[in-house]
Design a protein around this motif. Structure first.
Motif, short mmCIF file in Angstrom:
data_model
loop_
_atom_site.label_atom_id
_atom_site.label_comp_id
_atom_site.label_asym_id
_atom_site.label_seq_id
_atom_site.Cartn_x
_atom_site.Cartn_y
_atom_site.Cartn_z
N LYS A 1 15.08 -12.36 -0.93
CA LYS A 1 15.45 -13.17 -2.01
C LYS A 1 15.31 -14.60 -1.31
N THR A 2 15.68 -15.05 -0.23
CA THR A 2 15.65 -16.34 0.23
C THR A 2 14.21 -16.64 0.50
N LEU A 3 13.34 -15.93 0.83
CA LEU A 3 11.80 -16.11 0.86
C LEU A 3 11.36 -16.57 -0.62
N ALA A 4 11.73 -15.70 -1.54
CA ALA A 4 11.30 -16.09 -2.85
C ALA A 4 11.65 -17.17 -3.32
N ASP A 5 13.11 -17.67 -3.06
CA ASP A 5 13.65 -18.91 -3.43
C ASP A 5 12.76 -20.13 -2.73
N LEU A 6 12.58 -20.10 -1.55
CA LEU A 6 11.88 -21.18 -0.81
C LEU A 6 10.58 -21.25 -1.53
N LYS A 7 9.86 -19.94 -1.62
CA LYS A 7 8.44 -19.89 -2.12
C LYS A 7 8.36 -20.76 -3.57
N SER A 8 9.41 -20.37 -4.16
CA SER A 8 9.41 -20.89 -5.62
C SER A 8 9.34 -22.37 -5.61
N VAL A 9 9.96 -22.97 -4.88
CA VAL A 9 9.68 -24.66 -4.90
C VAL A 9 8.50 -25.00 -3.79
N ILE A 10 8.25 -24.27 -2.75
CA ILE A 10 7.12 -24.69 -1.99
C ILE A 10 5.79 -24.60 -2.73
#
Ligand SMILES: NC(=O)c1ccc[n+]([C@@H]2O[C@H](COP(=O)([O-])OP(=O)(O)OC[C@H]3O[C@@H](n4cnc5c(N)ncnc54)[C@H](OP(=O)(O)O)[C@@H]3O)[C@@H](O)[C@H]2O)c1
Length: 262
Positions: A233-242
């Protein structure tokens, strides 16, 4: 217990031929105790160890700890002390309580076999059954300079899920990504900042020294599913803004976490 003399106490370490078992065998010998150690093919068998020793410590790989405790437990006497050094505590402590009538204390030394002494290092203690041996245990470790933390097996496993399972998973992820990138580590080291040098040292340690221990700490943690879910989930959250190159949102994500303020 306080009335027992040193010569009345023999200590058995199952797994005493291995890294951590050897450290504790040396420690008890230094304190003047007679210590018996065993491994898969060396030393006394389990019934002989339980018969001869007032204190038995299990220090075998995490994945076979329950099995070894279940073989040992029924041979232990009621006034004896059964302990383990396992990096996870809930399952081994439960197994010690269920399979033996002895007093039970779970230990987790928060250091590896490379230490020269216990001085300044922490040992987690989980008191599980009986009170007559604990003063003896604490006295030995504090005399050697160790710092003792008392907690429950469940709380230990929750905190260590972060200190060890998540932390090692993170290092393994980094190591596997570097390897898949195909970069030569010697070249990478030339460019490394001081902190990255330390990270590379940690990765080298995990990949070369006792990978089974790290695999078991991660995969057998009772909290591993939560860690994997949060990781994804954390990687997905970061990926969505990056993905959107949204540096303001990324800054907000980092800042809102408030980490480092306590
Ligand atoms: N290494 C660390 O940094 C560290 C730190 C804190 C706690 N611990 C905990 O300490 C425990 C031991 O880890 P370690 O790193 O010392 O492992 P290790 O160096 O691999 O030693 C394992 C020991 O277990 C013995 N053993 C293996 N299978 C056995 C079996 N079926 N029956 C009886 N003995 C058996 C081995 O004996 P032989 O090889 O002679 O057959 C050896 O003495 C683990 O529970 C681990 O979680 C490790």
């Amino acid at each position: 217990m306080a009335n027992r003399k040193r010569q009345d106490i023999q200590i058995g370490i199952i797994g005493g031929t291995g890294g951590m078992g050897r450290i504790f065998a040396d420690l008890f010998r230094q304190e003047g105790y007679r210590v018996h150690v065993s491994g898969r093919t060396r030393g006394p068998d389990i019934p002989t160890m339980a018969d001869a020793c007032q204190v038995v410590i299990v220090s075998v790989p995490i994945g076979i700890t329950r099995e070894v405790i279940e073989q040992l437990g029924p041979h232990m006497k009621e006034d004896a002390l059964l302990m383990d050094l396992t990096s996870l505590k809930t399952e081994p402590v439960k197994a010690m309580l269920q399979s033996s009538p002895a007093e039970v204390i779970g230990l987790h030394p928060l250091f590896g076999p490379g230490v020269a002494s216990l001085s300044g290092y922490t040992i987690v203690i989980c008191l599980a059954r009986g009170k007559s041996w604990i003063a003896w245990v604490k006295d030995i470790f504090t005399k050697q300079g160790a710092i003792l933390i008392e907690t429950t097996p469940e709380r230990h496993d929750e905190v260590m899920a972060l200190v060890q399972a998540l932390n090692h998973l993170n290092s393994i992820t980094l190591g596997m990504m570097l390897q898949q990138w195909g970069i030569d580590l010697a070249e990478l080291r030339k460019y490394a900042t001081p902190i990255f040098h330390t990270k590379l040292d940690i990765i080298k340690e995990i990949f070369t020294n006792n990978p089974r221990l790290y695999a078991e700490i991660i995969a057998l943690s009772p909290h591993i599913q939560k860690i994997l879910d949060l990781y994804g989930k954390t990687l997905a959250d970061l990926k969505s803004v990056i993905d959107k190159k949204d540096t303001e949102a990324l800054t907000r994500l980092i800042r809102e976490r408030d980490i480092g303020k306590s």
